[in-house]
Write an enzyme that holds these catalytic residues in place. Structure first.
Site, PDB file in Angstrom:
ATOM      1  N   GLY A 294      -0.567  38.401  90.796  1.00 59.61           N
ATOM      2  CA  GLY A 294       0.855  38.063  90.789  1.00 59.61           C
ATOM      3  C   GLY A 294       1.453  37.988  89.403  1.00 59.61           C
ATOM      4  N   GLY A 295       0.623  38.136  88.361  1.00 63.54           N
ATOM      5  CA  GLY A 295       1.120  38.058  86.991  1.00 63.54           C
ATOM      6  C   GLY A 295       1.582  39.397  86.471  1.00 63.54           C
ATOM      7  CE  LYS A 413      -2.589  33.877  70.608  1.00 66.14           C
ATOM      8  NZ  LYS A 413      -2.002  35.225  70.655  1.00 66.14           N
ATOM      9  CE  LYS A 425      -9.239  35.570  78.426  1.00 70.01           C
ATOM     10  NZ  LYS A 425      -9.336  35.746  79.897  1.00 70.01           N
ATOM     11  N   GLY A 453       7.176  41.879  76.950  1.00 68.18           N
ATOM     12  CA  GLY A 453       7.908  41.742  78.201  1.00 68.18           C
ATOM     13  C   GLY A 453       7.133  41.112  79.320  1.00 68.18           C
ATOM     14  CD  GLU A 542       0.911  28.642  67.365  1.00 68.57           C
ATOM     15  OE1 GLU A 542       1.277  28.700  68.536  1.00 68.57           O
ATOM     16  OE2 GLU A 542       1.685  28.452  66.404  1.00 68.57           O
TER      17      GLU A 542
END
Length: 626
Positions: A294-295, A413, A425, A453, A542
């Protein structure tokens, strides 16, 4: 405008050229006699002259209608029109010469020769005057935006002609710019090439231009970003023409095809040449399951996979609205009434095992994950539960049914990680590598950067802030990220997963990184609003610039120039399942410690600062996952 009026206008327009050329022949024959007889006006009363004039006019109109230039709508001053004018006038002149020789009229034999030369010159002059008049009329048109055209090549010439000849174009070319010094001071459609792009700001102020049109179809993304920056500083709106492949068919390149520069052009991603045969061999007639369907990434993966004719395509997600939206794009309805739509949570191992036993998928794409970096910094236990344990649950369920191919969707990342998202991850990659060593199927990971997007991405955050009137928040003016487009990323995932060796991490070529502040400026410019950019400061975990490879990883090339591969050390699932974390801080420390196989992260070579800058606030939202 009525049909009768339009027809009358067309007839009147097409009658102007024959009438103009008829007058030219009259003047040329009379002028030839006048010149031949040393400016003696009395000789113009020759009996033969009126017949020659009448014959020349009739032949010019008839031949011009058959051979051109009246039978075709030529562009004024074009090579085609020049050729037709010379050919038609030459035939008329030669015919007059032959008639004069055969009949032996009182006119001197040199008169048709002289008249033919004068007629060709006169027709050219008349067309030049008409073209200049049309240009001056266009220049004086009210309401048109003054435009500077960057690029004095064929595309720029075509664009200038379109602007000047279309009364409703809305644009008026006032100057050309071109980096080719040899084109300096050249005139195109009466508009002068003023110099290079460095003069953009001063030229905009001098001419009052409000628009810059980039008429260089092959301009690369880095150059286009530079031009856009110069245009922004000169308060010019930037428009572009279609790609050269569209210009070649002759259907594009005019004013109607102008469009604003978008982020995809600034990214400059090259078209994906997907090896359909290779991918089809992996997917065709097989049962395929996609987690996170659904992503943004998962749903596009489903759309790409559906093209290759899988026997079954199972959509797994815990977001029922996301599943419905994906089903709508695949089958045209969102009834959620077939067994291919699977509502489940990857944190629930018992349910996953039951589902995999029943569905028996042969290929699994694991795209489900939590991805928002700031939230996972605050809630590391959630990163542990979804990205680590959830991935282990999917791997274990897939191994139970002996899947042929398992593809773990990772992120940049995970390379040299400094945050909970990266740690989790990286551990997912290590777990995938362990299953590759122990199980019969092929287990690979695919690592890439930010997807432009995707749901929750920087584009959506910036757009929402612009709509509210700003400010647009960016953490640091120098922060930069790698970007891809969603379809491109998914196509590359499909092929990379097809060529990846068991246990490898396939790292996609992300091109050049792009500054986040440039993304913000581009979106603000396109919105037409005056919105402020506010820099909010650095956030923990970050980086100023992302990395695709860890300093410890041995980068290997493949037979595809857009993908490299690395190995990661495996992680025994027992190490994960026998670990419990009483506090979020404990989960953070455990993931950080095991992300690089127990190495001391504080002394590893090339380690970045733990605190640096990233993209936008609120939310990072630009990783490769759901």
């Amino acid at each position: 405008m009525s049909r009768e009026f339009a027809l009358t206008r067309v007839i009147r327009s097409r009658g102007r050229l024959p009438g103009m050329d008829a007058f030219v022949w009259l003047a040329s024959l009379a002028g030839a006699v006048w010149l031949r007889y040393d400016f003696d006006i009395s000789r113009l009363g020759s009996v033969a002259l009126p017949w020659f004039i009448l014959g020349a006019i009739v032949m010019q109109i008839v031949l011009g209608s058959v051979l051109g230039p009246y039978s075709r709508g030529h562009q004024r001053g074009s090579f085609e029109e020049t050729l037709d004018v010379v050919r038609t006038a030459s035939i008329v002149g030669l015919t007059l010469i032959i008639i004069n020789f055969i009949i032996g009229t009182p006119l001197p034999r040199s008169v048709p020769f002289i008249a033919m030369v004068l007629a060709i010159g006169g027709m050219f002059a008349a067309r030049f005057v008409k073209r200049s008049w049309d240009l001056r009329r266009a220049t004086n048109s009210e309401g048109a935006q003054a435009a500077i055209i960057l690029g004095a090549g064929e595309a720029g010439r075509r664009l200038a002609r379109s602007m000047l000849r279309d009364d409703n174009s809305g644009y008026l070319p006032v100057a050309f710019l071109d980096d080719d010094q040899h084109k300096r001071k050249m005139r195109i459609e009466g508009v002068r090439v003023r110099g290079t792009r460095d003069l953009m700001a001063s030229l905009a102020e001098e001419t009052g231009a409000t628009v810059l049109v980039v008429a260089v179809p092959k301009m690369d993304a880095a150059e286009l970003r530079e031009v856009s920056q110069l245009a922004t500083e000169a308060n010019l709106r930037v428009l572009t023409i279609p790609p050269v492949r569209d210009l070649l068919d002759g259907t594009s390149g005019g004013v109607k095809d102008l469009r604003d520069v978008d982020l995809t052009e600034l990214l400059g991603r090259r078209p994906v040449d997907l090896d359909s045969t290779l991918v089809s061999g992996q997917l065709n007639s097989r049962r395929v399951l996609v987690t996170g369907a659904g992503g943004s990434i998962g749903s596009e993966l489903c759309r790409q996979i559906a093209r290759f004719g899988p026997a079954k395509l199972y959509l797994l997600d815990r977001d029922e609205s996301g599943l419905q939206a994906t089903q709508m794009t695949l089958v045209g309805n969102g009834l959620l009434d077939n067994d291919e739509v699977v509502l489940a949570d990857i944190r629930d191992p018992r349910t996953l095992n039951e589902l995999f036993d029943r569905l028996q998928p042969e290929v699994v794409f694991h795209a489900a994950a939590l991805k928002h970096l700031p939230l996972l910094e605050k809630y590391p236990s959630e990163a542990w539960q979804s990205n680590v344990l959830g991935t282990l649950n999917i791997l274990s369920a897939a191994a139970r049914v002996n899947v042929k191919t398992f593809v773990n969707i990772s992120t940049d990342k995970a390379a040299n990680p400094t945050c909970n998202l990266g740690y989790s991850k990286r551990l997912a990659e290590r777990l995938t590598a362990d299953f590759a060593q122990r199980e019969e199927g092929r287990y690979v990971s695919v690592r890439f950067g930010n997807v432009l997007g995707s749901r929750g991405s920087v584009v959506h955050a910036f757009t929402a802030q612009i709509e509210r009137g700003g400010p647009v928040t960016v953490t640091h003016p120098d922060v930069e990220r790698y970007f891809m487009l969603i379809p491109e990323a998914c196509q590359l995932v499909l092929e990379a997963s097809s060529i990846g060796e068991d246990g490898e991490v396939m790292v996609l070529d992300m091109g050049d990184p792009m500054k986040i502040v440039d993304v913000a400026k581009s979106l603000i410019r396109h919105s037409g609003k005056d919105v402020e950019i506010a820099f909010t400061g650095l956030r923990p975990g970050e980086k100023l610039s992302e990395e695709l490879f860890s300093p410890f990883e041995q980068r290997r090339t493949t037979d595809r120039d857009w993908v490299d591969s690395v190995d990661v050390p495996s992680l025994d699932p027992l190490t994960v399942t026998t670990t419990s974390h009483e506090t979020p801080e404990a989960a953070h420390e455990w993931m950080k410690e095991h992300a690089f196989g127990g190495l001391d992260l504080s002394v590893r070579p090339g380690a970045p600062e733990v605190t640096a800058a990233d993209s936008a606030t609120p939310g990072d939202g630009m990783t490769a996952q759901k």
